[in-house]
Design a protein around this motif. Structure first.
Motif, mmCIF file in Angstrom:
data_model
loop_
_atom_site.group_PDB
_atom_site.id
_atom_site.type_symbol
_atom_site.label_atom_id
_atom_site.label_comp_id
_atom_site.label_asym_id
_atom_site.label_seq_id
_atom_site.Cartn_x
_atom_site.Cartn_y
_atom_site.Cartn_z
ATOM 1 N N GLU A 178 0.664 -1.317 -0.017
ATOM 2 C CA GLU A 178 0.135 0.095 -0.018
ATOM 3 C C GLU A 178 0.905 1.286 -0.264
ATOM 4 N N SER A 179 1.967 1.066 0.590
ATOM 5 C CA SER A 179 3.021 2.333 0.957
ATOM 6 C C SER A 179 4.119 2.361 -0.035
ATOM 7 N N ASP A 180 4.472 1.126 -0.728
ATOM 8 C CA ASP A 180 5.735 1.027 -1.592
ATOM 9 C C ASP A 180 6.960 1.431 -0.446
ATOM 10 N N GLN A 181 6.688 1.085 0.646
ATOM 11 C CA GLN A 181 8.047 1.122 1.734
ATOM 12 C C GLN A 181 8.614 -0.067 1.691
ATOM 13 N N ARG A 182 10.009 0.157 1.436
ATOM 14 C CA ARG A 182 10.720 -1.045 1.421
ATOM 15 C C ARG A 182 11.845 -1.108 2.332
ATOM 16 N N PHE A 183 11.822 -2.524 2.783
ATOM 17 C CA PHE A 183 13.105 -2.697 3.871
ATOM 18 C C PHE A 183 13.914 -3.792 3.288
ATOM 19 N N TRP A 184 15.208 -3.736 3.366
ATOM 20 C CA TRP A 184 16.201 -4.622 2.917
ATOM 21 C C TRP A 184 16.969 -5.245 4.103
ATOM 22 N N GLY A 185 16.747 -6.539 4.207
ATOM 23 C CA GLY A 185 17.616 -7.295 5.329
ATOM 24 C C GLY A 185 16.974 -7.571 6.688
ATOM 25 N N GLN A 186 17.328 -8.582 7.276
ATOM 26 C CA GLN A 186 16.614 -9.106 8.429
ATOM 27 C C GLN A 186 16.941 -8.024 9.541
ATOM 28 N N ASP A 187 17.682 -7.182 9.478
ATOM 29 C CA ASP A 187 18.243 -6.057 10.419
ATOM 30 C C ASP A 187 17.238 -4.977 10.276
ATOM 31 N N ARG A 188 16.254 -4.888 9.252
ATOM 32 C CA ARG A 188 15.315 -4.023 8.975
ATOM 33 C C ARG A 188 13.799 -4.083 9.565
ATOM 34 N N LEU A 189 13.877 -5.429 10.221
ATOM 35 C CA LEU A 189 12.487 -5.837 10.415
ATOM 36 C C LEU A 189 11.873 -5.024 11.375
#
Length: 199
Positions: A178-189
């Protein structure tokens, strides 16, 4: 309700280290998930990344230190240099895709089982017997190893193309649709958790 598209490799160490935290976050916020396994090495080629085998030794050495640090920090058993790494990830990816389409089991548990086979059990996830075992343990028909081949192969290619189009360049990679917010990596959870909480 938020929806998370989860792009990942079935043999990425960082995907293994994510454990079940994504599923816990999704459940906490009532978010739905779509699992999108992809060809990580080709993704690197397509998006300016460097395959691990081609990286400078200093980067490889640091990667090993980080894997050891994170596995200890998270309390997760991990063989840092598993036998036969990297495996052919296509058959396991097909199995995940077929299982998700079939329903009736726990896709997250299947993904974690496959990753555990690589990083703890040191087994070849391209072998049918291994995949049948992991499918059954996650509540799926082990016959999906063969019956889901065609569907899995088609979706696997589509996942890669979609990943490139949507800005994915590594694994694990999470996109809130819905927001196209992107998170790369398990450390960004933790950041994904905060975003879904509206923080």
């Amino acid at each position: 309700m938020a929806h998370i598209d989860y792009f990942f490799s079935v043999f990425s160490p960082w995907t293994y280290l994510a454990g079940d935290r994504l599923e816990q976050i999704a459940a906490k916020h009532g978010a739905s998930l779509t699992y999108k396994p992809l060809d990580l090495l080709t993704l690197f080629d397509r998006t300016g990344g460097v395959r691990p085998a081609q990286r400078h030794q200093s980067r490889l050495d640091y990667r090993m230190q980080e894997l050891e640090r994170w596995s200890k920090h998270l309390g997760m058993e991990m063989v840092l240099r598993p036998v036969g790494y990297p495996p052919n990830g296509a058959p396991a990816s097909y199995a995940v895709i077929a299982a998700q389409a079939a329903g009736g089991g726990d896709v997250g548990a299947l993904v974690r089982g496959i990753l555990h086979a690589v990083w703890v059990e040191e087994r070849n996830i391209a072998e049918d017997d291994v995949l049948r075992e992991k499918l059954e343990a996650a509540g799926f028909d082990p016959g999906l190893v063969t019956s889901g081949l065609f569907t899995g192969a088609m979706a696997y290619e589509k996942n890669l193309e979609e990943a490139v189009e949507r800005g994915v360049f590594g694994s694990p990679f999470y996109i809130v649709r819905e927001s196209d917010q992107r998170f790369w990596g398990q450390d960004r959870l933790d950041f994904l958790d905060a975003h879904l909480a509206g923080l």
